[in-house]
Design a protein around this motif. Sequence first.
Motif, PDB file in Angstrom:
ATOM      1  N   GLY A  17       7.103   7.299  13.037  1.00  0.00           N
ATOM      2  CA  GLY A  17       6.064   6.515  12.380  1.00  0.00           C
ATOM      3  C   GLY A  17       4.849   7.351  12.048  1.00  0.00           C
ATOM      4  O   GLY A  17       4.819   8.554  12.302  1.00  0.00           O
ATOM      5  N   TRP A  38       7.879  10.756   0.380  1.00  0.00           N
ATOM      6  CA  TRP A  38       7.694   9.628   1.293  1.00  0.00           C
ATOM      7  C   TRP A  38       8.936   9.522   2.169  1.00  0.00           C
ATOM      8  O   TRP A  38       8.858   9.231   3.319  1.00  0.00           O
ATOM      9  N   THR A  40      11.313   7.189   2.275  1.00  0.00           N
ATOM     10  CA  THR A  40      11.823   5.828   2.062  1.00  0.00           C
ATOM     11  C   THR A  40      10.683   4.887   1.667  1.00  0.00           C
ATOM     12  O   THR A  40       9.511   5.182   1.887  1.00  0.00           O
ATOM     13  N   ASP A  42       9.809   2.300   3.123  1.00  0.00           N
ATOM     14  CA  ASP A  42       9.113   1.787   4.307  1.00  0.00           C
ATOM     15  C   ASP A  42       7.734   2.418   4.483  1.00  0.00           C
ATOM     16  O   ASP A  42       6.798   1.754   4.937  1.00  0.00           O
ATOM     17  N   VAL A  43       7.593   3.690   4.116  1.00  0.00           N
ATOM     18  CA  VAL A  43       6.291   4.361   4.224  1.00  0.00           C
ATOM     19  C   VAL A  43       5.295   3.671   3.297  1.00  0.00           C
ATOM     20  O   VAL A  43       4.168   3.364   3.699  1.00  0.00           O
ATOM     21  N   TYR A  44       5.702   3.400   2.076  1.00  0.00           N
ATOM     22  CA  TYR A  44       4.844   2.704   1.114  1.00  0.00           C
ATOM     23  C   TYR A  44       4.428   1.339   1.653  1.00  0.00           C
ATOM     24  O   TYR A  44       3.258   0.961   1.606  1.00  0.00           O
ATOM     25  N   LYS A  45       5.380   0.596   2.192  1.00  0.00           N
ATOM     26  CA  LYS A  45       5.089  -0.733   2.719  1.00  0.00           C
ATOM     27  C   LYS A  45       4.092  -0.673   3.879  1.00  0.00           C
ATOM     28  O   LYS A  45       3.199  -1.515   3.977  1.00  0.00           O
ATOM     29  N   LYS A  46       4.225   0.324   4.738  1.00  0.00           N
ATOM     30  CA  LYS A  46       3.286   0.474   5.857  1.00  0.00           C
ATOM     31  C   LYS A  46       1.889   0.821   5.345  1.00  0.00           C
ATOM     32  O   LYS A  46       0.890   0.282   5.823  1.00  0.00           O
ATOM     33  N   GLU A  64      14.714   4.169  -4.723  1.00  0.00           N
ATOM     34  CA  GLU A  64      13.737   3.081  -4.700  1.00  0.00           C
ATOM     35  C   GLU A  64      12.324   3.627  -4.943  1.00  0.00           C
ATOM     36  O   GLU A  64      11.548   3.048  -5.702  1.00  0.00           O
TER      37      GLU A  64
END
Length: 164
Positions: A17, A38, A40, A42-46, A64
């Motif tokens: 993380g 990045w 994935t 998920d990094v953007y979403k976080k 994506e």
Amino acid sequence: MKIVVISDTHLPKSKKGLPARLIVELQHADMIMHAGDWQTIDVYKKLQLYARVEGVYGNVDDLEIIGLFPLKKIVEVYGYKIGITHGHGKGKTTEKRAIAAFEGEKVDCIIFGHSHIPVNRYEGEILIFNPGSPTDKRRQKQYSFGVFSLSDKIVAELIYFDEE
């Protein structure tokens, strides 16, 4: 205005993380700029949980991320034009490829990544900035990211830290 500048997070490959030292700065960010790799979505979403996120894709990003972000972009903030690119490619150094990506375009700053080597210098009137990596320091002594303060000028700072 405070902008947190990061690149080469390579999550979850490098770490599980975002590091605590980065999160401290993200909590006070008005904007986040990510210069690719990045790994994935998920990094953007976080990152979106903290502030508006602008970015580009890098050479290891999945489809994506590539579908969501361009190879390079110019973001205008407080009247400053900030170019963002990852800097990967063939020939030249990473820094020279990043500068060449904005040849003929009026920018005040070029943010790039790829090399994981922090850079904070001017070439003529243009700020050249690589935040390094907050999660994959490679041959660097410490992990790093950047913080920009925008007012009547861009004040760019590299934040170095040890693994926590």
